[in-house]
Design a protein around this motif. Structure first.
Motif, mmCIF file in Angstrom:
data_model
loop_
_atom_site.group_PDB
_atom_site.id
_atom_site.type_symbol
_atom_site.label_atom_id
_atom_site.label_comp_id
_atom_site.label_asym_id
_atom_site.label_seq_id
_atom_site.Cartn_x
_atom_site.Cartn_y
_atom_site.Cartn_z
ATOM 1 N N ARG A 96 26.693 -58.976 33.360
ATOM 2 C CA ARG A 96 26.310 -57.831 34.329
ATOM 3 C C ARG A 96 26.191 -56.465 33.204
ATOM 4 N N ASP A 97 26.684 -56.462 32.168
ATOM 5 C CA ASP A 97 26.547 -55.309 31.144
ATOM 6 C C ASP A 97 25.319 -55.697 30.499
ATOM 7 N N CYS A 98 24.422 -54.746 30.356
ATOM 8 C CA CYS A 98 23.148 -54.754 29.775
ATOM 9 C C CYS A 98 22.896 -53.238 29.125
ATOM 10 N N VAL A 99 21.715 -53.164 28.188
ATOM 11 C CA VAL A 99 21.270 -51.892 27.800
ATOM 12 C C VAL A 99 19.786 -51.825 28.288
ATOM 13 N N ASN A 100 19.796 -50.725 28.935
ATOM 14 C CA ASN A 100 18.255 -50.404 29.474
ATOM 15 C C ASN A 100 17.778 -49.059 29.016
ATOM 16 N N LEU A 101 16.743 -48.795 28.255
ATOM 17 C CA LEU A 101 15.835 -48.020 27.874
ATOM 18 C C LEU A 101 14.796 -47.316 28.516
ATOM 19 N N VAL A 102 15.232 -46.283 29.357
ATOM 20 C CA VAL A 102 14.069 -45.680 30.251
ATOM 21 C C VAL A 102 13.186 -44.862 29.154
ATOM 22 N N HIS A 103 11.932 -45.129 29.351
ATOM 23 C CA HIS A 103 11.004 -44.471 28.758
ATOM 24 C C HIS A 103 11.404 -44.616 27.141
ATOM 25 N N ALA A 104 11.523 -45.756 26.652
ATOM 26 C CA ALA A 104 11.992 -46.037 25.458
ATOM 27 C C ALA A 104 11.032 -45.499 24.392
ATOM 28 N N TRP A 105 9.791 -45.547 24.258
ATOM 29 C CA TRP A 105 8.846 -45.020 23.474
ATOM 30 C C TRP A 105 9.226 -43.313 23.172
ATOM 31 N N ARG A 106 9.801 -42.821 24.106
ATOM 32 C CA ARG A 106 10.006 -41.335 23.912
ATOM 33 C C ARG A 106 11.449 -41.427 23.268
ATOM 34 N N GLN A 107 12.399 -42.348 23.216
ATOM 35 C CA GLN A 107 13.694 -42.115 22.713
ATOM 36 C C GLN A 107 13.645 -42.603 21.222
ATOM 37 N N PHE A 108 12.818 -43.296 20.787
ATOM 38 C CA PHE A 108 12.848 -43.676 19.508
ATOM 39 C C PHE A 108 12.151 -42.753 18.418
ATOM 40 N N GLY A 109 12.490 -42.224 17.457
ATOM 41 C CA GLY A 109 11.958 -41.653 16.191
ATOM 42 C C GLY A 109 11.137 -42.553 15.536
ATOM 43 N N VAL A 110 10.324 -41.695 14.664
ATOM 44 C CA VAL A 110 9.442 -42.743 13.700
ATOM 45 C C VAL A 110 10.291 -43.565 12.757
ATOM 46 N N ASP A 111 11.499 -43.245 12.584
ATOM 47 C CA ASP A 111 12.338 -44.195 11.710
ATOM 48 C C ASP A 111 13.041 -45.381 12.361
ATOM 49 N N GLY A 112 12.540 -45.515 13.753
ATOM 50 C CA GLY A 112 13.166 -46.550 14.550
ATOM 51 C C GLY A 112 14.586 -46.265 15.065
ATOM 52 N N GLU A 113 15.081 -45.257 14.999
ATOM 53 C CA GLU A 113 16.347 -45.065 15.507
ATOM 54 C C GLU A 113 16.226 -43.982 16.817
ATOM 55 N N LEU A 114 17.307 -44.112 17.645
ATOM 56 C CA LEU A 114 17.319 -43.201 18.925
ATOM 57 C C LEU A 114 17.570 -42.000 18.486
ATOM 58 N N ARG A 115 16.855 -41.034 18.995
ATOM 59 C CA ARG A 115 17.162 -39.867 18.991
ATOM 60 C C ARG A 115 18.583 -39.272 19.412
ATOM 61 N N GLU A 116 18.776 -39.698 20.728
ATOM 62 C CA GLU A 116 20.087 -39.515 21.131
ATOM 63 C C GLU A 116 20.769 -40.792 21.422
ATOM 64 N N PRO A 117 21.432 -41.227 20.589
ATOM 65 C CA PRO A 117 21.944 -42.762 20.598
ATOM 66 C C PRO A 117 23.413 -42.908 21.321
ATOM 67 N N GLN A 118 24.080 -41.877 21.881
ATOM 68 C CA GLN A 118 25.248 -42.128 22.163
ATOM 69 C C GLN A 118 25.468 -43.132 23.409
ATOM 70 N N ALA A 119 24.616 -43.015 24.493
ATOM 71 C CA ALA A 119 24.818 -43.971 25.641
ATOM 72 C C ALA A 119 24.580 -45.271 25.158
ATOM 73 N N ALA A 120 23.132 -45.276 24.639
ATOM 74 C CA ALA A 120 22.590 -46.674 24.339
ATOM 75 C C ALA A 120 23.633 -47.603 23.449
ATOM 76 N N HIS A 121 24.134 -46.909 22.617
ATOM 77 C CA HIS A 121 25.215 -47.490 21.540
ATOM 78 C C HIS A 121 26.479 -47.630 22.211
ATOM 79 N N GLN A 122 26.916 -47.143 23.217
ATOM 80 C CA GLN A 122 28.148 -47.453 23.909
ATOM 81 C C GLN A 122 27.798 -48.671 25.068
#
Length: 191
Positions: free
Chosen positions: A136-162
Motif C-alpha cells: 500500500r505504501d509508495c512514493v509518488n512524485l508530482v511533477h518530478a522534473w520540477r522537484q529535482f535539482g541538476v544534482d539529482g537531489e530533491l529540492r524539498e526532500p522531507q515528504a518523499a524521504h519519509q
C-alpha cells in the motif's frame, strides 16, 4: 547466518531522454542509505523486450528470469504515460511469470498532476494476477522534473524521504516474511 535481502530495482521506462534515470538514482541512494538490501538494478533497455520474443532472445530472457527469481522483493520505478504505465515495463513483467510469485512489490512513481498513482493502480492488478504482494505504501512524485535539482537531489526532500523510509521498512518486512514462508513451504505446494 541469514543472507541479506535481494532487491530488484526495476526501471519502468525505455524512452530516449527518460527522466526515469534521475528518479531511479535517487531511489537507489535511498535504498543504500536505508540498508539491509543487496540491489540488482534491472533496466528494460538491457533486454530484448519489444513485445515479440524470438527464439534467439531466449537465452538473454532466461538471464532476466534468473535475476528476477533471485530477488526477495521488487522496487518498481515507474512513470505515468497517458494515465497508465509504460509498455516497456509491461513487456518486462510479461517476459516472466513464476519469479514474481509470493514476493513483495513496492513502487516509486512519477508523473504530472497524479504523480504516477494511476500507473501504480494498474500495476497492482497485474502483479496481483502474478501472485505478487503489492504494498500500500509508495512514493509518488508530482511533477518530478520540477522537484529535482541538476544534482539529482530533491529540492524539498522531507515528504518523499519519509514516504521512502516507510515504503522500504514495509518492503523489508514483507520480503523477510515471504522469504521465510517460501523457505518453509514453496508457494507452488500451497495449492
Amino acid at each position: 547466518m541469514t543472507s541479506p535481502l535481494r532487491l530488484a530495482l526495476i526501471l519502468g521506462s525505455a524512452r530516449e531522454g527518460r527522466f526515469c534515470d534521475v528518479v531511479a538514482e535517487w531511489a537507489q541512494r535511498r535504498v543504500v542509505r536505508h540498508g539491509g538490501f543487496e540491489i540488482d538494478r534491472i533496466d528494460p533497455l538491457d533486454w530484448p523486450l519489444s513485445g515479440r520474443i524470438n527464439r534467439s532472445d531466449e537465452a538473454q530472457l532466461q538471464q532476466l528470469r534468473e535475476r528476477l527469481h533471485a530477488a526477495d522483493g521488487f522496487l518498481v520505478i515507474t512513470p505515468e504515460y497517458n494515465h497508465g504505465y509504460p509498455a516497456a515495463l509491461k513487456a518486462l513483467i510479461d517476459a516472466c511469470y513464476e519469479p514474481w510469485r509470493a514476493k513483495p512489490v513496492a513502487f516509486v512513481s512519477y508523473g504530472a498532476s497524479s504523480g504516477g498513482l494511476r500507473a501504480i493502480e494498474q500495476l497492482r492488478q497485474v502483479y496481483g494476477e502474478l501472485h505478487a504482494v503489492t504494498l500500500r505504501d509508495c512514493v509518488n512524485l508530482v511533477h518530478a522534473w520540477r522537484q529535482f535539482g541538476v544534482d539529482g537531489e530533491l529540492r524539498e526532500p522531507q515528504a518523499a524521504h519519509q514516504a521512502m523510509t516507510t515504503t522500504l521498512a514495509r518492503l523489508s518486512w514483507w520480503a523477510w516474511a515471504l522469504r521465510d514462508a517460501r523457505t518453509a513451504m514453496p508457494y507452488e505446494a500451497a495449492a
